[in-house]
Design an enzyme around this catalytic site. Structure first.
Site, short mmCIF file in Angstrom:
data_model
loop_
_atom_site.label_atom_id
_atom_site.label_comp_id
_atom_site.label_asym_id
_atom_site.label_seq_id
_atom_site.Cartn_x
_atom_site.Cartn_y
_atom_site.Cartn_z
N HIS A 39 80.18 19.21 34.25
CA HIS A 39 81.57 18.85 34.00
C HIS A 39 82.04 19.59 32.76
O HIS A 39 81.92 19.09 31.63
CB HIS A 39 81.71 17.33 33.84
CG HIS A 39 83.14 16.87 33.73
ND1 HIS A 39 83.52 15.58 34.03
CD2 HIS A 39 84.27 17.51 33.36
CE1 HIS A 39 84.84 15.45 33.85
NE2 HIS A 39 85.31 16.62 33.43
N HIS A 90 85.27 22.54 31.85
CA HIS A 90 86.39 23.37 32.30
C HIS A 90 86.36 24.68 31.54
O HIS A 90 86.40 24.67 30.31
CB HIS A 90 87.72 22.66 32.06
CG HIS A 90 87.80 21.31 32.72
ND1 HIS A 90 88.37 21.14 33.96
CD2 HIS A 90 87.34 20.09 32.35
CE1 HIS A 90 88.28 19.86 34.31
NE2 HIS A 90 87.65 19.20 33.34
N GLU A 118 89.08 8.03 35.06
CA GLU A 118 89.07 8.25 33.61
C GLU A 118 90.05 7.26 32.98
O GLU A 118 89.73 6.62 31.99
CB GLU A 118 89.45 9.70 33.27
CG GLU A 118 89.34 10.01 31.77
CD GLU A 118 89.68 11.46 31.41
OE1 GLU A 118 90.18 12.19 32.29
OE2 GLU A 118 89.46 11.84 30.25
N ASP A 156 82.94 18.50 28.95
CA ASP A 156 84.32 18.54 29.43
C ASP A 156 85.09 19.76 28.93
O ASP A 156 85.25 20.72 29.66
CB ASP A 156 85.04 17.23 29.06
CG ASP A 156 86.20 16.87 29.98
OD1 ASP A 156 86.43 17.62 30.94
OD2 ASP A 156 86.85 15.83 29.76
ZN ZN Z 1 87.31 17.14 33.08
#
Ligand code: ZN
Length: 349
Positions: free
Chosen positions: A17, A19, A204, A283
Site C-alpha cells: 500500500h 502510492h 478508512e 501509504d
Molecule cells: Zn492509500
C-alpha cells in the site's frame, strides 16, 4: 541510529500500500512544476506538504499529481520512488498509481504505464528492488472514467504494450465519503474477467459496509486500510478465516486522516491479535515524512513487539502480495535468512 533501528532498516520488506505519487521528493515536485509550467503555492520544498485532514491532504496529492506532464516524468518518479524505498530495506512493492486527472488532461494510459515501467526497470538494475504496479481508479472522477481506464488498460495488455506486464491489477482510491463503492462494479467486473487482480481502499473513514461491498460486490482480494472492519465482528471473522489481507498504514492514518491521536490507539495491534493478515505499509511516505524504517520502528515501540514479531509482519507482506508461489517462496526464504543473520548480529552486537 540504534542497532535495532538499523536492523529494521536492513530487514527485507514488502509494501502493498504505497502510492507512487505520494513518494515524490519535494525537490522533484518543484523541478517538474517548473518544467511543466505548473504554479505551486510555494517554491520552498519544505513548505509544500502541509495539510490538516484527508480532504486537504488530497488537495496536495492532486497538486503533486498535476506536475507529471509526460512519460519521462512518470519514469523519473518511479525510479526515485524505488531508490528511496531501497534505502529502507524495500525489496518488493506493489505500487499504486492514479492516472485519472492525467487521462482527463489528455495523457494516454499507454504512455503513463510505459514511463512508470521504464523507471521501474532502471531502479531494479540499480538497486535490485522489484516494483509492480496497480492502476487505481480515482473515486472523485466517478464510475464512467473508472470504467474507461480499465477498458484502456485491458486493450493495452491485449496489444502487449510496453510496461503493461508490470500492471498486476486495479484499485480504487481517493475520497471515500459520499461515494458508493458499488457504483464502480462494472469496472471491477471487467478487470476480474480480464485477469487483473483487484483491491480497493475501504473503511478508512467509512463504515464496514463499504469493506463488505469491496469484497462481495467489487470482488476484491484484499482491502486497503480497512480500519472500520473491527466494527463488524462477523465480517472480521470472515477476514480471519479466509486470510483476506488488509494493507494497513498506521502512521498515515494518524498524519493524514487524523483518525487517532497517537499510534498506541491505532487498532493495528488488535487486528493482529485477532488473527487478521494485517500488513504494514507507508501509504504516501514523502508527503507524510515517513519511511519504512520509521513505520516498522514506531509500530514495534507502540505495541511492544519483539524482533520476531516484526519479521512475521514482513513475511505477512509476502503472503498478502500477488507474487506467484515460486517468487513468494523465494522472497520468504530471503527475508527469513536475512532476518536470522540480523538477529544474530543484534545478539552479539
Ligand atoms: Zn492509500
Amino acid at each position: 541510529m540504534t542497532a535495532i533501528t538499523e536492523a529494521l532498516r536492513r530487514l527485507p520488506k514488502v509494501e502493498l500500500h504505497c502510492h507512487v505519487e505520494g513518494t515524490m521528493r519535494p525537490s522533484t515536485v518543484v523541478e517538474l512544476a517548473s518544467k511543466n509550467e505548473i504554479e505551486l503555492p510555494t517554491s520552498d520544498p519544505t513548505q509544500l506538504y502541509r495539510y490538516t485532514s484527508l480532504d486537504t491532504f488530497l488537495e496536495i496529492f492532486w497538486l503533486v499529481q498535476s506536475v507529471l506532464g509526460d512519460g519521462d516524468d512518470w519514469a523519473r518518479l518511479a525510479y526515485e520512488s524505488a531508490v528511496d524505498g531501497a534505502e529502507h530495506g524495500l525489496v518488493y512493492r506493489e505500487s499504486f498509481f492514479t492516472p485519472a486527472r492525467h487521462l482527463d488532461a489528455g495523457q494516454d494510459l499507454g504512455d503513463i504505464v510505459a514511463g512508470l515501467a521504464e523507471g521501474c526497470v532502471a531502479a531494479e538494475e540499480a538497486t535490485g528492488v522489484r516494483i509492480m504496479l496497480i492502476a487505481d481508479i480515482d473515486r472523485a472522477y466517478g464510475p464512467g472514467p473508472g470504467l474507461e481506464m480499465v477498458q484502456r488498460l485491458v486493450e493495452l495488455r491485449r496489444a502487449n504494450a510496453p510496461g503493461t506486464d508490470r500492471v498486476l491489477g486495479i484499485g480504487l482510491d481517493s475520497t471515500e465519503l459520499g461515494v458508493d463503492p458499488t457504483d464502480f462494479a462494472p469496472a471491477f467486473e471487467l478487470a476480474g474477467r480480464s485477469g487483473l487482480r483487484r483491491t480497493s481502499h475501504q473503511g478508512e473513514v467509512t463504515p464496514p459496509t463499504t469493506i463488505r461491498a469491496g469484497v462481495d460486490v467489487l470482488g476484491c482480494e484484499r482491502i486497503d486500510h480497512g480500519l472500520s472492519l473491527l466494527d463488524d465482528p462477523e465480517l472480521t471473522q470472515r477476514f480471519v478465516d479466509e486470510r483476506i489481507p488488509l494493507t494497513v498504514c498506521p502512521n498515515s492514518n494518524i498524519r493524514i486522516a487524523n483518525a487517532y491521536p497517537r499510534l498506541e490507539l491505532h487498532p493495528y495491534a488488535r487486528m493482529r491479535e485477532l488473527g487478521l493478515l494485517a500488513t504494514l505499509n507507508t501509504d504516501d511516505p514523502a508527503l507524510t515524512d515517513l519511511d519504512l524504517t520509521y513505520e516498522y520502528r514506531s509500530v514495534m515501540d507502540a505495541f511492544g513487539y519483539t524482533w520476531d514479531d516484526m519479521v512475521t509482519i514482513a513475511l505477512d507482506g509476502v503472503e498478502g502480495s500477488w507474487l506467484d508461489p515460486t517468487d513468494a517462496g523465494a522472497l520468504r526464504a530471503r527475508i527469513t535468512a536475512d532476518a536470522d543473520q540480523l538477529a544474530s548480529s543484534l545478539a552479539t552486537g
